[in-house]
Design a protein around this motif. Structure first.
Motif, PDB file in Angstrom:
ATOM      1  N   TYR A 130       5.039   3.055   3.174  1.00  0.00           N
ATOM      2  CA  TYR A 130       4.820   1.904   2.578  1.00  0.00           C
ATOM      3  C   TYR A 130       4.291   0.804   3.223  1.00  0.00           C
ATOM      4  O   TYR A 130       5.159   0.335   4.439  1.00  0.00           O
ATOM      5  N   ALA A 152      -8.053  -4.975  -0.819  1.00  0.00           N
ATOM      6  CA  ALA A 152      -7.158  -3.692  -1.474  1.00  0.00           C
ATOM      7  C   ALA A 152      -7.857  -2.889  -3.264  1.00  0.00           C
ATOM      8  O   ALA A 152      -7.455  -2.112  -3.014  1.00  0.00           O
ATOM      9  N   ARG A 174       0.700  -1.105  -0.293  1.00  0.00           N
ATOM     10  CA  ARG A 174      -0.058   0.267  -0.085  1.00  0.00           C
ATOM     11  C   ARG A 174       0.854   1.221  -0.142  1.00  0.00           C
ATOM     12  O   ARG A 174       2.127   1.331   0.336  1.00  0.00           O
ATOM     13  N   ALA A 213      -9.523   0.164  -1.698  1.00  0.00           N
ATOM     14  CA  ALA A 213      -7.977   1.508  -1.846  1.00  0.00           C
ATOM     15  C   ALA A 213      -7.718   1.918  -2.603  1.00  0.00           C
ATOM     16  O   ALA A 213      -7.172   3.112  -3.070  1.00  0.00           O
ATOM     17  N   GLN A 262      -7.812   5.710  -4.492  1.00  0.00           N
ATOM     18  CA  GLN A 262      -6.400   6.126  -5.823  1.00  0.00           C
ATOM     19  C   GLN A 262      -7.065   6.289  -6.329  1.00  0.00           C
ATOM     20  O   GLN A 262      -6.254   7.608  -6.362  1.00  0.00           O
TER      21      GLN A 262
END
Length: 743
Positions: free
Chosen positions: A76, A87, A20, A90, A94
């Motif tokens: 990170y 995931a 991430r 997220a 983004q």
């Protein structure tokens, strides 16, 4: 993914982790370099496209937690792969953030650039009060672009500089900040020479490139979800007394017995305890003909049970199944970076220290020559503005965007620039067989009849018997009947057909009809059977206990394959054939195509295909359509999925053909070559141009106006060159390719 055994992972010293916080490929390079320096880490490969890191380390020297902590210090987060959707969520957040940053950059950057160009085009405004107002407004409208849209560039440049990698982000940040500082300095001294247009334009173009990369990352997540969706989420577990209970697949354990009804997908890897059936493995293994399984035979999750119920003992449950292992291998192999991007990164890493030294030297030189401090500072900052790699950052995204649009009009969808470059440079193209070179559907190839028999009557008898059956052979017979004009009303009795382990029986107006394997008819004492054994793809027909004939089925070759693949050979491309089908079926196909394949491998499992591709010399592309092709599509430098491909194969491929199959590969390669040629020309020109500009401006005395003009000319040149793709002619792909049988 399955539940994680932390102790097993820590002792193994090898794991694929989710990452991430990565903003771009420079982030991935910086993290990879930082982790590789950790004592005890044997190998690390960080992939921005998949958002993953493959780690190999010595558990006796360093702990996994220590490696994770080192990544966290750089900003990170390393975590284990999970299937809870976090995931994907997220990544969506983004992507949404980048889209909004791009909107802000376009809206505010447009006004900032407008003010700058008004001043450029009307020098008389520079000394007026109106000119100063326009200049201040131009700087003010550019600040949202700098402070909001560009903040991730600044953060990424800080992280990369901490690891000693001054990539594109570092030079972009210094160039953009330099343009802002020069503009503010000039305004403070009474001058209206501002260069916010350079900073806003650079940030806007690079944000567009980031959005393309994020889109590729989102598509890689589709691959994992498609793999997981191939097997059912619920399994019918057989309890004591023969009662079944539906349980989530994650709760099924090794040793449990699962009931798989006809028409269902197998949820686990296991061994058949009870029952006999035909199993369709075409997506998993590439075999065009169904497999007959019985007691003690193995079955894999994702296979389709075609005919009869099976009881399967679980030998590999959720997380340990073959299909789960494919997912892990996908993360290891997927998403190679294009060499052009690597060349651009290397150039920028070289350019950054050189420009920094030249700018510092120029500042000292101009002071030594007696220039005022303000003038020396502006000249040195102007070198950063002039050297800012706007054209380098713009050269590939712009050509890729225009090329992808034109390719889509020609029936080809592109996923990322890496795949386009790889296809353009490929000197070896490997093909799957079933569904790629062929249509993936069985067709009646030829008919053998008893003396005095009628071939059409034999096929019609089989059609009547199989009409109500769900099976690839039955589907082939129905299609044959449709072409012959046979009507469904004539097959009314077939609804009462009885399924047997190796065939079908039905009472018709012609009497009792049996259709099935030779050995089954032999057990029923059918007379006049020909000598020999069961052959794949051949069914026998008997009427009233007497053999009437046999029908051989064969996959249909796509129309145009011979001529199109022959064109690839004429260009010097090596052709390979990698298939999970039998050697006999493969030999028939190569004979039907009539072209020399440099390498032919049959009965390949997914690992065999991936390993074969790794041995290829030079650039290699793979064209496939099934789940069994996923590893090959990921391990090849370019994976190409055909129009009929499974969802997981489509999402794993870098290029997708939307109409047709392997016969469209030459057209797709042609567009990739055109686009790659433009991308390479733009990159080479922008690199040479930037280097010459730095030398020329230092020798002649850098001024802000000269720096801005130099940036403008470099960007305009790559734009004009990329626009050549928009003038390329469009050739439409055929809408519905006809079929021809492989005999």
């Amino acid at each position: 993914m399955a539940a994680i055994d932390l102790e097993q992972i820590r002792s193994a010293g090898r794991v694929v982790l989710a990452v991430r916080g990565m903003w771009c490929t420079s982030c991935a390079m910086a993290l990879q370099r930082a982790l590789a320096r950790t004592p005890g880490v044997r190998d690390v490969a960080v992939n921005f496209i998949t958002g993953s890191a493959l780690l190999r380390w010595d558990p006796a020297t360093v702990k996994l937690d220590e490696i994770s902590n080192r990544a966290e210090k750089l900003g990170y987060e390393l975590s284990f792969m999970r299937d809870d959707g976090s995931a994907d969520e997220a990544l969506s957040v983004q992507a949404q953030r980048i889209r909004f940053q791009l909107v802000v950059a376009v809206v505010f950057g447009m006004w900032s650039m407008l003010g700058s160009w008004v001043l450029y085009l009307d020098p008389g405004l520079n000394a007026s009060a109106e000119g100063k107002v326009i200049a201040w407004l131009s700087v003010a409208t550019g600040l949202p672009v700098m402070l909001y849209s560009g903040q991730d560039f600044f953060r990424a440049s800080f992280n990369t500089l901490r690891t000693g990698i001054a990539g594109m982000d570092a030079l972009v940040s210094i160039g953009a900040l330099g343009a802002l500082l020069v503009s503010v300095w000039n305004l403070q001294t009474g001058s209206t020479d501002i260069y916010m247009d350079a900073a806003t334009m650079l940030i806007t173009f690079l944000l567009a490139g980031r959005l393309i990369e994020i889109h590729a990352r989102q598509e890689s997540g589709v691959t994992m979800r498609a793999l997981a969706g191939l097997a059912p989420e619920i399994a019918n577990v057989v309890l004591d007394g023969g009662v079944t209970e539906p349980l989530p697949i994650s709760e099924v354990r090794t040793g449990d017995v699962v009931l798989v009804r006809a028409g269902e997908r197998v949820p686990v890897d296991g061994v058949v305890l009870r029952g006999h059936s035909d199993v369709d493995l075409s997506l998993l293994t590439g075999e065009s003909m169904p497999n007959r399984v019985g007691t003690a035979d193995s079955v894999m999750a994702g296979a389709v049970n075609l005919s009869s119920p099976l009881q399967v003992e679980v030998v590999a449950s959720y997380g340990a199944r073959r299909i789960d292992q494919l997912g892990l291998r996908m993360l290891e192999l997927f998403g190679a970076r294009p060499t052009l991007s690597m060349a651009a990164e290397r150039f920028v890493r070289w350019l950054f220290p050189v420009v920094s030294l030249v700018a510092a030297f120029s500042f000292i030189y101009y002071l030594w020559m007696g220039h005022p401090t303000s003038s020396a500072l502006i000249s040195s900052l102007s070198l950063f503005v002039a050297a800012c790699p706007c054209a380098v950052g713009l050269s590939m995204p712009l050509a890729y965007a225009l090329g992808s649009k034109r390719a889509a009009q020609n029936g080809t969808l592109w996923r990322d620039p890496a795949s386009v470059e790889a296809l353009a440079k490929s000197n070896t193209i490997a093909f799957d067989k079933t569904g790629t070179l062929t249509t993936g559907q069985l067709e009646v190839a030829d008919v053998e009849v008893a003396p005095g028999g009628n071939p059409a009557a034999v096929v019609r008898s089989a059609w009547l018997a199989e009409y109500g059956v769900v099976h690839p052979i039955a589907d082939a017979l129905r299609r044959y009947g449709d072409r012959k004009g046979w009507h469904a009303a004539d097959a009314g009795n077939s609804l009462a057909a009885q399924r047997h382990p190796r065939g079908v029986s039905v009472e018709t107006d012609e009497g009792n009809v049996l259709v099935g394997a030779r050995s089954w008819l032999e057990q029923l004492d059918v007379h006049c059977l020909p000598e020999g054994a069961d052959r794949p793809g051949v069914v026998h027909v008997a009427r009233e206990g007497v053999w009437a004939g046999s029908i051989r089925f064969q996959d249909a070759l796509r129309e145009g394959v011979q001529s199109k693949l022959g064109g690839l050979l004429a260009e010097g491309v090596e052709l390979w054939l990698l298939t999970g089908d039998s050697a006999a079926s493969t030999d028939k196909l190569t004979a039907a195509i009539g072209l020399p394949f440099s390498r032919v491998l049959s009965e390949c499992d997914p690992d065999d295909k991936a390993n074969a591709l790794s041995q290829a010399r030079g650039g290699v592309a793979f064209v496939g359509d099934g789940v069994n092709d996923v590893l090959a599509l990921a391990s090849a430098q370019c994976g190409v999925a055909v129009a009929s491909a499974a969802a997981v194969a489509t999402s794993a491929a870098g290029i997708v053909i939307t109409q047709g199959g392997a016969e469209q590969v030459p057209c797709a390669r042609s567009w990739a070559k055109r686009t790659y040629r433009i991308m390479r020309q733009n990159l080479v020109f922008s690199i040479i141009y930037n280097a010459l500009v730095v030398v020329a401006l230092f020798a002649s005395g850098a001024t802000p106006f000269a720096a801005a003009v130099a940036m403008l000319l470099s960007s305009a040149s790559v734009c004009l060159n990329a626009l050549r793709l928009a003038r390329e002619p469009t050739r439409q792909s055929p809408q519905s390719p006809a079929m021809s049988s492989v005999t």
